[in-house]
Design a protein around this motif. Structure first.
Motif: not given
Length: 344
Positions: A51-60, A71-73, A109-110, A114-125
């Protein structure tokens, strides 16, 4: 409405400016500003043999006090078509925690815990859950707020960590995989829309056989930007300490290419000169990872208006070879080249 939507689309054209010093967590935590046009975005990258993955969170802030977010994936599985999608959420679907690295957009969410950066994204499939355990090696990029032409306007960018160990899961329909790989986090904070002062952004992340990391990135400016471009180079040793850095003074394009997906003519092979011409960095894009229009998932009506005003925004990701020659340090590396195209 169109003005707000235009700004939202440009938020997905994520970028970085390179410099180095000790990066603090408060530099890339969730922050809000009252000015219209404010945006903050975080781009997670991940790669392994599949896999190659680029995932973005933003607020404006499209109007004082609002928290438009999304979000963008972009996900490219080996030997399969690229998946790309964006999702936009209203302020009532947004959640943050004051003074912390945290955002929730709908069910996505992101967070830092405890020293870990995490994110979760759900796009259905597709459903993604990744955990990053960073090591030393941040590249805090613009040395705080880099001033733009208009007084009070700025852009601030950081690479909080790169080539971090990553674990997690990727689910496609009914099949869930446990995965391991490497990845990083890139960050931007600005109170000016990107297209107001630039035409193209890029970022190259690479690593040598012995673990040195070479980065280069920045933007080509438009007529509103003082100077033709702003681009930086930085090298970190295997322990994450700075070996070399510099501002690009001259760029020599050896080979141009009309990129087939976007139709843009962009450098395929380029030499960047810095530190009073004593150092050079050879960068060659060798084969594609994925290319995608930022207008891919919107209506034809809105696509027409965006192209009418702002041309065509694209993400172009390639594998790249690099060679750096400098009195202080020299080496060769392989990595990932990202172009974020706005207009020619």
């Amino acid at each position: 409405m169109f003005r707000q939507f235009f700004r939202f689309v440009w938020l997905f054209l994520f970028f970085s400016l390179l410099t180095t010093e000790n990066l603090l967590a408060q530099d890339f935590k969730t922050q809000h500003f009252p000015e219209e046009g404010y945006l903050q975005a975080w781009n997670f990258t991940f790669r392994n043999e599949k896999y190659n993955l680029f995932a973005t969170f933003l607020v404006s802030n499209f109007g004082p006090g609002s928290h438009n977010n999304g979000i963008s994936l972009l996900l490219k599985p080996k030997d399969q078509p690229v998946f790309y999608s964006t999702r936009e959420f209203d302020a009532d679907e947004y959640e943050s925690k004051k003074g912390q690295f945290y955002q929730k957009s709908g069910e996505n969410w992101m967070e830092y815990k405890n020293g870990i950066y995490s994110f979760y994204m759900n796009y259905g499939d597709w459903e993604i859950k990744l955990d990053y355990k960073p090591r030393r090696g941040s590249v805090p990029i613009s040395k705080g707020r880099y001033p733009l032409k208009e007084e009070g306007k700025f852009v601030q960018a950081d690479i909080p960590f790169s080539f971090s160990q990553v674990t997690g899961t990727i689910r496609y329909k009914e099949i869930t995989e446990e995965i391991k790989g490497v990845g990083g986090l890139e960050h931007i904070l600005s109170n000016e829309a990107v297209y107001q002062y630039s035409k193209k952004w890029e970022l190259v992340r690479s690593i040598t056989k012995d673990g040195h990391r070479i980065f280069t990135g920045g933007f080509v400016g438009n007529s509103d930007f003082p100077g033709a471009f702003f681009r930086r180079v930085a090298v970190l040793d295997p322990t994450g300490h700075l070996v070399l850095e510099g501002t690009v003074e001259r760029a020599e394009v050896l080979d141009w290419e009309k990129e087939p997906t976007s139709g843009y003519t962009i450098p395929k092979t380029e030499v960047l000169y810095f530190n009073e011409g004593k150092c050079s960095l050879y960068v060659k894009r060798v084969r594609p990872i994925a290319a995608m229009s930022a207008l891919e998932n919107i209506s034809s009506f809105l696509r027409f208006f965006i192209q009418l005003f702002f041309a065509k925004p694209y993400q172009i990701h390639w594998y790249a070879d690099l060679k750096l020659d400098c009195p202080e340090w020299s080496g060769e590396a392989k990595g990932y080249h990202s172009n974020y195209l706005i207009n020619e």
